[in-house]
Structures are given as structure tokens and as C-alpha cells.
Write an enzyme that holds these catalytic residues in place. Structure first.
Site, mmCIF file in Angstrom:
data_model
loop_
_atom_site.group_PDB
_atom_site.id
_atom_site.type_symbol
_atom_site.label_atom_id
_atom_site.label_comp_id
_atom_site.label_asym_id
_atom_site.label_seq_id
_atom_site.Cartn_x
_atom_site.Cartn_y
_atom_site.Cartn_z
ATOM 1 N N ARG A 9 5.995 7.052 -4.573
ATOM 2 C CA ARG A 9 6.632 6.440 -5.748
ATOM 3 C C ARG A 9 8.053 6.965 -5.971
ATOM 4 O O ARG A 9 8.992 6.199 -6.156
ATOM 5 C CB ARG A 9 5.776 6.714 -6.994
ATOM 6 C CG ARG A 9 6.126 5.856 -8.185
ATOM 7 C CD ARG A 9 5.236 6.215 -9.363
ATOM 8 N NE ARG A 9 3.821 6.210 -9.004
ATOM 9 C CZ ARG A 9 2.870 6.851 -9.681
ATOM 10 N NH1 ARG A 9 3.180 7.551 -10.763
ATOM 11 N NH2 ARG A 9 1.608 6.813 -9.278
ATOM 12 N N ASP A 36 -3.057 -0.075 0.634
ATOM 13 C CA ASP A 36 -2.218 -1.213 0.248
ATOM 14 C C ASP A 36 -1.657 -1.902 1.499
ATOM 15 O O ASP A 36 -0.966 -1.279 2.293
ATOM 16 C CB ASP A 36 -1.076 -0.709 -0.643
ATOM 17 C CG ASP A 36 -0.073 -1.794 -0.975
ATOM 18 O OD1 ASP A 36 -0.467 -2.978 -1.008
ATOM 19 O OD2 ASP A 36 1.108 -1.463 -1.214
ATOM 20 N N ASP A 40 -0.075 -0.861 7.793
ATOM 21 C CA ASP A 40 0.806 -2.040 7.679
ATOM 22 C C ASP A 40 2.273 -1.635 7.529
ATOM 23 O O ASP A 40 3.128 -2.500 7.387
ATOM 24 C CB ASP A 40 0.414 -2.884 6.454
ATOM 25 C CG ASP A 40 0.841 -2.224 5.157
ATOM 26 O OD1 ASP A 40 0.560 -1.018 4.984
ATOM 27 O OD2 ASP A 40 1.483 -2.891 4.325
ATOM 28 N N SER A 45 -0.706 6.245 -2.131
ATOM 29 C CA SER A 45 -0.742 5.903 -3.555
ATOM 30 C C SER A 45 -1.541 6.897 -4.394
ATOM 31 O O SER A 45 -2.636 7.302 -4.022
ATOM 32 C CB SER A 45 -1.356 4.511 -3.726
ATOM 33 O OG SER A 45 -1.509 4.230 -5.097
ATOM 34 N N ASP A 83 -5.226 2.772 5.909
ATOM 35 C CA ASP A 83 -4.272 2.702 4.821
ATOM 36 C C ASP A 83 -4.888 1.746 3.773
ATOM 37 O O ASP A 83 -5.767 0.942 4.114
ATOM 38 C CB ASP A 83 -2.951 2.160 5.375
ATOM 39 C CG ASP A 83 -1.946 1.885 4.302
ATOM 40 O OD1 ASP A 83 -1.663 2.804 3.522
ATOM 41 O OD2 ASP A 83 -1.456 0.735 4.227
ATOM 42 N N GLY A 102 4.239 2.074 2.047
ATOM 43 C CA GLY A 102 3.742 3.369 2.514
ATOM 44 C C GLY A 102 4.526 4.570 2.003
ATOM 45 O O GLY A 102 4.153 5.709 2.241
#
Ligand code: B16
Ligand code: MG
Length: 215
Positions: free
Chosen positions: A49, A11, A171, A117, A9, A46
């Protein structure tokens, strides 16, 4: 070698843009008189948007918003967020993260990114890892966001490995759920370490070679 590939992942794992997301969403929420705090922000980890906006709008009490208005709002948040990203440079990658990535690559492990993202490639460029990974899959490549496993399945496919041969590092709860749904073993770091579905938990990425390179 226990795993031939690792899907990271972005971010919250390779670098931290969560505070930038928080600041951009917070300013938007404030402008619309919507309550927003760090705890709600944690639910956005995760998550895509538009789904993040839907979570924020749970506390919106104004007139109904059309899909076009929601799109405009999310684009305005993204412009604000991208201004923060443009301030990023190589110093945003921890030394232990960089040394771990190099150690894994030197041992022949294939490395990919699996991020929700749509800004993943821009972020990777900013932090000096734009051409480091064997494959990048992100929010532009998928129809279904985490917790759907599509982004990880696509990443595994791009590095020509099966889910059983790869380890996912995440995360976010949504990311752990996606990994499990796709048939991947997964490592939880940060917030996700509270998720009992994770195969392993670590406090720092430098623990990864011990998990991956063992027989
Ligand atoms: P964007 P990851 C995720 O990245 C973030 O954790 C999440 O907070 C964000 O909403 C999502 O990307 C979409 O980001 O607005 O840039 O397309 O953790 O999957 O790398
Ligand atoms: Mg993340």
C-alpha cells in the site's frame, strides 16, 4: 506429483479486487489533483500500500507531505477500498478457480496464500475461503513486500515445504520477480504472462492440475 505445494497470490489470481483498488486510488488522486490512470494502476499490482502511494505521488506537485500525512492518506484510501470489499461474496470466485482448488486439495497438494495485502484475510472470509488454505501469509506478516521473496518463503515454511517443492501462481511482475528470487518455479496469469521469467504461463487456473499433478 511435480509439486507438493502451491502458493497462490490473492488479488488477480484467486479473485479480482484490482478494480476496487483502482477506484479507491483514483478518487484519492482526483481529490489531490494527481494524474492517475489504468496504466499507472497496473504498476501497483502486488506492490504494498505505501509503495503504491509513492508511485502515485510521482505525479504530485503540491507542498511536501510528511510521513504522517502519507499514512493518513493511505488509511483513507484503505477505508474506501474496504467498503468495496464488504460488497464481495462467494460469487467473486470463478467456478473454474474453485474446482481447481478442490481438485488440487483432493490430490494431496498443500495450498497456501502469499499476498502483499493487509486485507487478505478479510477478502478470503468474504469470498468463503477463510478456512480453506493450509496457510495464509500476507502483508501483515512481512517486513519486505514483493518483489522481495519473504511472503513466499514464509508461506513455504508454514506448509513445511522447500521452495523447490512449491509452485507460485502470480499475476504481477513484482510477484514473478519475488518467486524467482526465492528459488520457486512460478506460473504467470493475466498481466504477468508478459514476464519472460515465468516458468509457465496459463490463461485459466484450470490448467494448473496438468502442470502440478504430472510425474
Ligand atoms: P492492501 P496481492 C496486492 O495484493 C495488490 O495486488 C496490490 O495492488 C495492493 O497494493 C497490495 O496487495 C496491498 O494491498 O492495501 O490491501 O494491503 O496481489 O499481493 O494479493
Ligand atoms: Mg496479485
Amino acid at each position: 506429483m511435480r509439486y507438493a505445494g502451491v502458493i497462490f497470490d490473492l488479488d488477480g489470481v484467486i479473485c479480482h479486487t484490482d478494480d476496487f483498488h483502482y477506484k479507491a486510488w483514483k478518487s484519492l488522486a482526483d481529490s489531490m489533483n494527481i494524474y492517475f490512470d489504468e496504466e499507472i494502476n497496473n504498476r501497483l499490482r502486488g506492490v504494498s500500500r505505501m509503495e503504491s502511494l509513492d508511485i502515485i505521488l510521482e505525479r504530485y506537485h503540491g507542498p511536501p507531505l510528511s510521513n504522517a500525512e502519507k499514512l493518513r492518506i493511505s488509511e483513507s484510501k484503505n477505508m474506501h477500498y474496504k467498503n468495496f470489499i464488504m460488497q464481495m461474496d462467494e460469487s467473486y470466485v470463478a467456478a473454474s478457480v474453485l474446482s481447481t482448488l478442490h481438485e488440487l486439495r483432493e490430490n494431496g497438494v498443500k495450498l497456501a496464500i502469499g499476498s502483499s495485502s493487509k486485507n487478505a484475510r478479510l477478502i478470503l472470509d468474504r469470498i468463503g475461503l477463510g478456512s480453506f488454505f493450509n496457510a495464509v501469509t500476507d502483508g501483515n506478516d512481512i517486513e519486505f513486500s514483493k518483489p522481495h521473496p519473504q511472503v513466499f518463503l514464509l508461506a513455504a515454511d508454514k506448509i513445511s515445504l522447500s521452495p523447490g517443492e512449491c509452485l507460485v501462481v502470480e499475476d504481477a511482475f513484482a510477484g514473478i520477480e519475488a518467486a524467482v528470487a526465492g528459488g520457486f518455479d512460478c506460473v504467470a496469469i493475466g498481466d504477468a504472462t508478459r514476464d519472460v521469467r515465468a516458468t509457465y504461463t496459463v490463461t485459466d487456473l484450470e490448467e494448473l492440475p496438468g502442470i502440478i499433478l504430472r510425474e
